[in-house]
Design an enzyme around this catalytic site. Structure first.
Site, PDB file in Angstrom:
ATOM      1  N   TRP A  68     116.213  30.115 -26.524  1.00 14.17           N
ATOM      2  CA  TRP A  68     116.928  29.294 -25.299  1.00 14.17           C
ATOM      3  C   TRP A  68     118.079  28.718 -25.749  1.00 14.17           C
ATOM      4  O   TRP A  68     118.570  27.679 -25.356  1.00 14.17           O
ATOM      5  CB  TRP A  68     116.128  28.078 -24.844  1.00 14.17           C
ATOM      6  CG  TRP A  68     114.521  28.265 -24.390  1.00 14.17           C
ATOM      7  CD1 TRP A  68     113.586  27.735 -24.866  1.00 14.17           C
ATOM      8  CD2 TRP A  68     114.243  29.202 -23.345  1.00 14.17           C
ATOM      9  NE1 TRP A  68     112.337  28.236 -24.401  1.00 14.17           N
ATOM     10  CE2 TRP A  68     112.892  29.296 -23.251  1.00 14.17           C
ATOM     11  CE3 TRP A  68     114.877  29.918 -22.512  1.00 14.17           C
ATOM     12  CZ2 TRP A  68     112.044  29.823 -22.489  1.00 14.17           C
ATOM     13  CZ3 TRP A  68     114.285  30.842 -21.676  1.00 14.17           C
ATOM     14  CH2 TRP A  68     112.708  30.890 -21.664  1.00 14.17           C
ATOM     15  N   ARG A 126     128.631  20.916  12.468  1.00 21.66           N
ATOM     16  CA  ARG A 126     127.647  21.888  13.328  1.00 21.66           C
ATOM     17  C   ARG A 126     127.070  21.350  14.421  1.00 21.66           C
ATOM     18  O   ARG A 126     126.609  20.214  14.435  1.00 21.66           O
ATOM     19  CB  ARG A 126     126.270  22.165  12.272  1.00 21.66           C
ATOM     20  CG  ARG A 126     125.347  22.897  12.712  1.00 21.66           C
ATOM     21  CD  ARG A 126     125.445  24.409  12.981  1.00 21.66           C
ATOM     22  NE  ARG A 126     124.421  25.055  13.592  1.00 21.66           N
ATOM     23  CZ  ARG A 126     124.421  26.189  14.169  1.00 21.66           C
ATOM     24  NH1 ARG A 126     125.764  26.988  14.357  1.00 21.66           N
ATOM     25  NH2 ARG A 126     123.326  26.879  14.538  1.00 21.66           N
ATOM     26  N   GLN A 158     119.392  10.842  14.079  1.00 22.75           N
ATOM     27  CA  GLN A 158     119.092  10.089  12.645  1.00 22.75           C
ATOM     28  C   GLN A 158     118.491  10.698  11.787  1.00 22.75           C
ATOM     29  O   GLN A 158     118.665  10.488  10.878  1.00 22.75           O
ATOM     30  CB  GLN A 158     118.192   8.744  13.273  1.00 22.75           C
ATOM     31  CG  GLN A 158     118.854   7.605  13.911  1.00 22.75           C
ATOM     32  CD  GLN A 158     117.974   6.260  14.277  1.00 22.75           C
ATOM     33  OE1 GLN A 158     116.934   6.382  13.809  1.00 22.75           O
ATOM     34  NE2 GLN A 158     118.603   5.314  14.759  1.00 22.75           N
ATOM     35  N   GLU A 165     116.940  19.733 -22.423  1.00 25.98           N
ATOM     36  CA  GLU A 165     116.977  18.283 -23.106  1.00 25.98           C
ATOM     37  C   GLU A 165     115.800  17.612 -22.971  1.00 25.98           C
ATOM     38  O   GLU A 165     116.168  16.239 -22.780  1.00 25.98           O
ATOM     39  CB  GLU A 165     118.303  17.674 -22.542  1.00 25.98           C
ATOM     40  CG  GLU A 165     119.643  18.535 -22.942  1.00 25.98           C
ATOM     41  CD  GLU A 165     120.323  18.127 -23.937  1.00 25.98           C
ATOM     42  OE1 GLU A 165     120.238  16.813 -24.276  1.00 25.98           O
ATOM     43  OE2 GLU A 165     120.846  18.650 -24.807  1.00 25.98           O
ATOM     44  N   SER A 217     111.066  16.542 -17.538  1.00 28.90           N
ATOM     45  CA  SER A 217     110.908  15.097 -16.891  1.00 28.90           C
ATOM     46  C   SER A 217     109.781  14.485 -17.456  1.00 28.90           C
ATOM     47  O   SER A 217     109.674  13.393 -17.276  1.00 28.90           O
ATOM     48  CB  SER A 217     110.853  15.361 -15.091  1.00 28.90           C
ATOM     49  OG  SER A 217     111.999  15.851 -14.837  1.00 28.90           O
TER      50      SER A 217
HETATM   51  C1  LIG Z   1     118.890  27.522 -19.729  1.00 30.77           C
HETATM   52  C2  LIG Z   1     118.299  26.695 -20.795  1.00 30.77           C
HETATM   53  C3  LIG Z   1     119.161  26.335 -21.977  1.00 30.77           C
HETATM   54  C4  LIG Z   1     118.583  25.574 -23.108  1.00 30.77           C
HETATM   55  N1  LIG Z   1     119.636  25.344 -24.150  1.00 30.77           N
HETATM   56  C5  LIG Z   1     119.010  24.758 -25.168  1.00 30.77           C
HETATM   57  C6  LIG Z   1     119.811  24.719 -26.205  1.00 30.77           C
HETATM   58  O1  LIG Z   1     120.981  24.865 -26.176  1.00 30.77           O
HETATM   59  N2  LIG Z   1     119.362  24.223 -27.339  1.00 30.77           N
HETATM   60  C7  LIG Z   1     117.963  24.307 -27.647  1.00 30.77           C
HETATM   61  O2  LIG Z   1     117.426  23.870 -28.880  1.00 30.77           O
HETATM   62  N3  LIG Z   1     117.099  24.311 -26.511  1.00 30.77           N
HETATM   63  C8  LIG Z   1     117.553  24.527 -25.213  1.00 30.77           C
HETATM   64  N4  LIG Z   1     116.597  24.767 -24.398  1.00 30.77           N
HETATM   65  C9  LIG Z   1     115.583  24.716 -24.509  1.00 30.77           C
HETATM   66  C10 LIG Z   1     114.815  23.317 -23.641  1.00 30.77           C
HETATM   67  O3  LIG Z   1     115.137  22.161 -24.305  1.00 30.77           O
HETATM   68  C11 LIG Z   1     113.303  23.635 -23.499  1.00 30.77           C
HETATM   69  O4  LIG Z   1     113.106  24.829 -22.708  1.00 30.77           O
HETATM   70  C12 LIG Z   1     112.405  22.370 -23.199  1.00 30.77           C
HETATM   71  O5  LIG Z   1     112.569  21.550 -24.087  1.00 30.77           O
HETATM   72  C13 LIG Z   1     111.112  22.807 -22.776  1.00 30.77           C
HETATM   73  O6  LIG Z   1     110.326  23.377 -23.689  1.00 30.77           O
HETATM   74  P1  LIG Z   1     109.418  24.697 -23.221  1.00 30.77           P
HETATM   75  O7  LIG Z   1     110.203  25.415 -22.587  1.00 30.77           O
HETATM   76  O8  LIG Z   1     108.920  25.137 -24.602  1.00 30.77           O
HETATM   77  O9  LIG Z   1     108.348  24.120 -22.515  1.00 30.77           O
HETATM   78  P2  LIG Z   1     106.891  23.521 -22.944  1.00 30.77           P
HETATM   79  O10 LIG Z   1     107.226  22.561 -23.957  1.00 30.77           O
HETATM   80  O11 LIG Z   1     105.844  24.578 -23.120  1.00 30.77           O
HETATM   81  O12 LIG Z   1     106.334  22.825 -21.528  1.00 30.77           O
HETATM   82  C14 LIG Z   1     105.691  23.544 -20.558  1.00 30.77           C
HETATM   83  C15 LIG Z   1     105.375  22.488 -19.475  1.00 30.77           C
HETATM   84  O13 LIG Z   1     104.318  21.482 -20.210  1.00 30.77           O
HETATM   85  C16 LIG Z   1     104.723  20.312 -19.927  1.00 30.77           C
HETATM   86  N5  LIG Z   1     104.439  19.417 -21.042  1.00 30.77           N
HETATM   87  C17 LIG Z   1     104.405  19.672 -22.323  1.00 30.77           C
HETATM   88  N6  LIG Z   1     103.928  18.875 -23.303  1.00 30.77           N
HETATM   89  C18 LIG Z   1     103.728  17.727 -22.480  1.00 30.77           C
HETATM   90  C19 LIG Z   1     103.203  16.246 -22.685  1.00 30.77           C
HETATM   91  N7  LIG Z   1     102.889  15.980 -23.913  1.00 30.77           N
HETATM   92  N8  LIG Z   1     102.753  15.882 -21.762  1.00 30.77           N
HETATM   93  C20 LIG Z   1     102.776  16.160 -20.332  1.00 30.77           C
HETATM   94  N9  LIG Z   1     103.689  17.399 -20.058  1.00 30.77           N
HETATM   95  C21 LIG Z   1     103.892  18.066 -21.017  1.00 30.77           C
HETATM   96  C22 LIG Z   1     106.160  20.219 -20.108  1.00 30.77           C
HETATM   97  O14 LIG Z   1     106.781  18.995 -19.413  1.00 30.77           O
HETATM   98  C23 LIG Z   1     106.622  21.504 -19.020  1.00 30.77           C
HETATM   99  O15 LIG Z   1     106.488  21.135 -17.716  1.00 30.77           O
HETATM  100  C24 LIG Z   1     116.931  25.484 -23.205  1.00 30.77           C
HETATM  101  C25 LIG Z   1     116.159  26.080 -22.063  1.00 30.77           C
HETATM  102  C26 LIG Z   1     116.980  26.464 -21.021  1.00 30.77           C
HETATM  103  C27 LIG Z   1     115.891  26.954 -19.845  1.00 30.77           C
END
Ligand SMILES: Cc1cc2nc3c(=O)[nH]c(=O)nc-3n(C[C@H](O)[C@H](O)[C@H](O)COP(=O)(O)OP(=O)(O)OC[C@H]3O[C@@H](n4cnc5c(N)ncnc54)[C@H](O)[C@@H]3O)c2cc1C
Length: 405
Positions: free
Chosen positions: A162, A289, A300, A385, A388
């Site tokens: 990512w 529109r 409203q 980053e 939520s």
């Molecule tokens: C377009 C894009 C650009 C990006 N750019 C960068 C970058 O430049 N550098 C970089 O390092 N990363 C980057 N990322 C990575 C991004 O920060 C991660 O995708 C993000 O932190 C989530 O990690 P994950 O995808 O592994 O999801 P996961 O951590 O697997 O999470 C999956 C789901 O589980 C939930 N979850 C996980 N743990 C918990 C918890 N303890 N409590 C409640 N819910 C939880 C999450 O909220 C999510 O809904 C990028 C991602 C994308 C898609």
């Protein structure tokens, strides 16, 4: 310390107007094309560099603006133009912030300029923290950094995923574990200089939104970097690791977290820009529109939707500005104000863009109008980053003082 003000000074207003002109004249008209192409819009980054909008000087000026609102104003305007192109222009700053947050003055002076290149030879940079098995759980990183005592070099091995600008960047900043037993406290950030052997791009992702921004895997295969590429230096790292091994919590801020904390309000400001853009399109559309013999805004039901959209956008901006001002004034985020701003602005962008599509009816669902793209783009703001859910976790822990899981 500057006092909090909602009235940006003349310098900031001039920057805002200048960036707005660039966003309206250059970015917005190109947005649909680069979204379809799913490629880095190099000609637009080059134009931004020529005008001084893509430059270390420009971002340093905004970053060190004592009011704190320089960066949020810049982000909001660029992302009002388009989020995919906006991220292509500002993606480098995430890596730059990593060096600013963790590096020595000498390291900042060496690497930050190389991240941007020059207007004749434009470069981008990438920040590589996430891995296939370590997204939200940054402490689970497996990329290893091993010190070669004989040469003083560090050897990096692992797969990052990512990474915005991953593989096409001149400079990559890589977070790696030096002592896996210490979890997040055993990590450090390393600069991988341009052209270092062993670093390659893995798959490039085809995405739902922000499609002009390049997102890819980065493979590190026995990448050797000189000792001076360890951000903060070895002495500081050794002290930090020793403290962690003794179980002392003081100073235990980890490298990736330091970068994210500093950049969250700026990311919130990007989301505010997308939301404002969609709201403006919807407001214009609702006024023109005509259905049932009158503009749809005369109902409203539609007018109240727009009222709520505007209210939430302004609330999001206030949270972003507060967090940015606190950071500039060295006020600690005692209630995770940075996370609050990113959480609320990200969710607002998703909600507002969905409302905008609804107000545009069938047109809102087509690529003839920009709101469907804005809606797709907004979706990333509850994911990257810190999702939520993770922002809520950070806020809940900060306000309760409890290790909420
Ligand atoms: C377009 C894009 C650009 C990006 N750019 C960068 C970058 O430049 N550098 C970089 O390092 N990363 C980057 N990322 C990575 C991004 O920060 C991660 O995708 C993000 O932190 C989530 O990690 P994950 O995808 O592994 O999801 P996961 O951590 O697997 O999470 C999956 C789901 O589980 C939930 N979850 C996980 N743990 C918990 C918890 N303890 N409590 C409640 N819910 C939880 C999450 O909220 C999510 O809904 C990028 C991602 C994308 C898609």
């Amino acid at each position: 310390m500057s006092t909090f003000s909602l009235d940006p000074g003349p310098d900031q207003l001039a920057v805002r107007d200048w960036l707005h002109g660039f966003a309206a004249d250059v970015i917005r008209p190109a947005a649909a094309e680069w979204d379809e192409r799913e490629e880095t819009p190099w000609p637009i980054i080059q134009e931004a560099a020529r005008l001084g909008i893509y430059s270390l000087d420009f971002y340093a000026q905004q970053y060190f603006d004592p009011s704190g609102v320089g960066i949020p104003i810049a982000m909001e305007e660029l992302f009002w133009g388009d989020a995919g192109i906006g991220l292509s222009i500002v993606g480098t700053t995430l890596a730059a912030v990593a060096v600013l947050a963790n590096g020595t003055d000498e390291q900042i002076g060496t690497w930050a300029p190389q991240m941007f290149g020059t207007p004749d030879d434009v470069q981008v940079a990438a920040f590589c923290s996430s891995e296939p098995d370590a997204g939200s759980d940054v402490s689970a990183l497996r990329t290893r950094a091993v010190h070669d005592e004989a040469t003083g070099e560090w050897v990096l091995n692992g797969t990052k995923t990512w990474a915005t600008n991953g593989g096409i960047a001149a400079v990559h900043v890589v977070v790696a574990t030096v002592d896996p037993a210490l979890g997040a406290r055993g990590q450090a950030s390393f600069v991988v200089p341009p052209g270092t052997p062993g670093l390659s791009q893995g798959q490039k992702f085809k995405k739902h939104g922000i499609r002009a921004s390049h997102t890819a895997e980065v493979v590190l295969d026995s990448v050797r970097v000189p000792g001076h590429c360890l951000l903060g230096g070895k002495e500081k790292l050794d002290e930090r690791l020793a403290r962690a091994r003794e179980g002392v919590r003081k100073g235990g801020r980890n490298a990736a977290m330091a970068t994210f904390e500093a950049s969250r309000p700026a990311v919130g400001a990007q989301a505010v820009g997308i939301a404002r853009a969609a709201y403006e399109v919807a407001l214009d559309y609702a006024k023109t529109r005509v259905q049932f013999g009158r503009p749809i805004i005369d109902n409203q039901g539609v007018a109240f939707q727009l009222a709520d959209m505007k209210t939430r956008i302004d609330a999001a901006r206030l949270l972003v500005w507060r967090a940015s001002w606190m950071a500039a004034a060295n006020q600690p985020f005692t209630s995770a104000e940075g996370s609050m701003s990113k959480l609320y602005a990200g969710e607002t962008a998703k909600w507002v863009t969905a409302q905008a599509m609804q107000i545009l009816g069938g047109n809102g669902f087509t690529r003839e109008y920009p709101v469907e793209r804005m809606h797709r783009d907004s979706a990333i703001y509850s994911i990257f980053e810190g999702t939520s859910e993770i922002q809520r976790l950070v806020i809940a822990r900060a306000v309760s003082g409890l290790p909420i899981r």
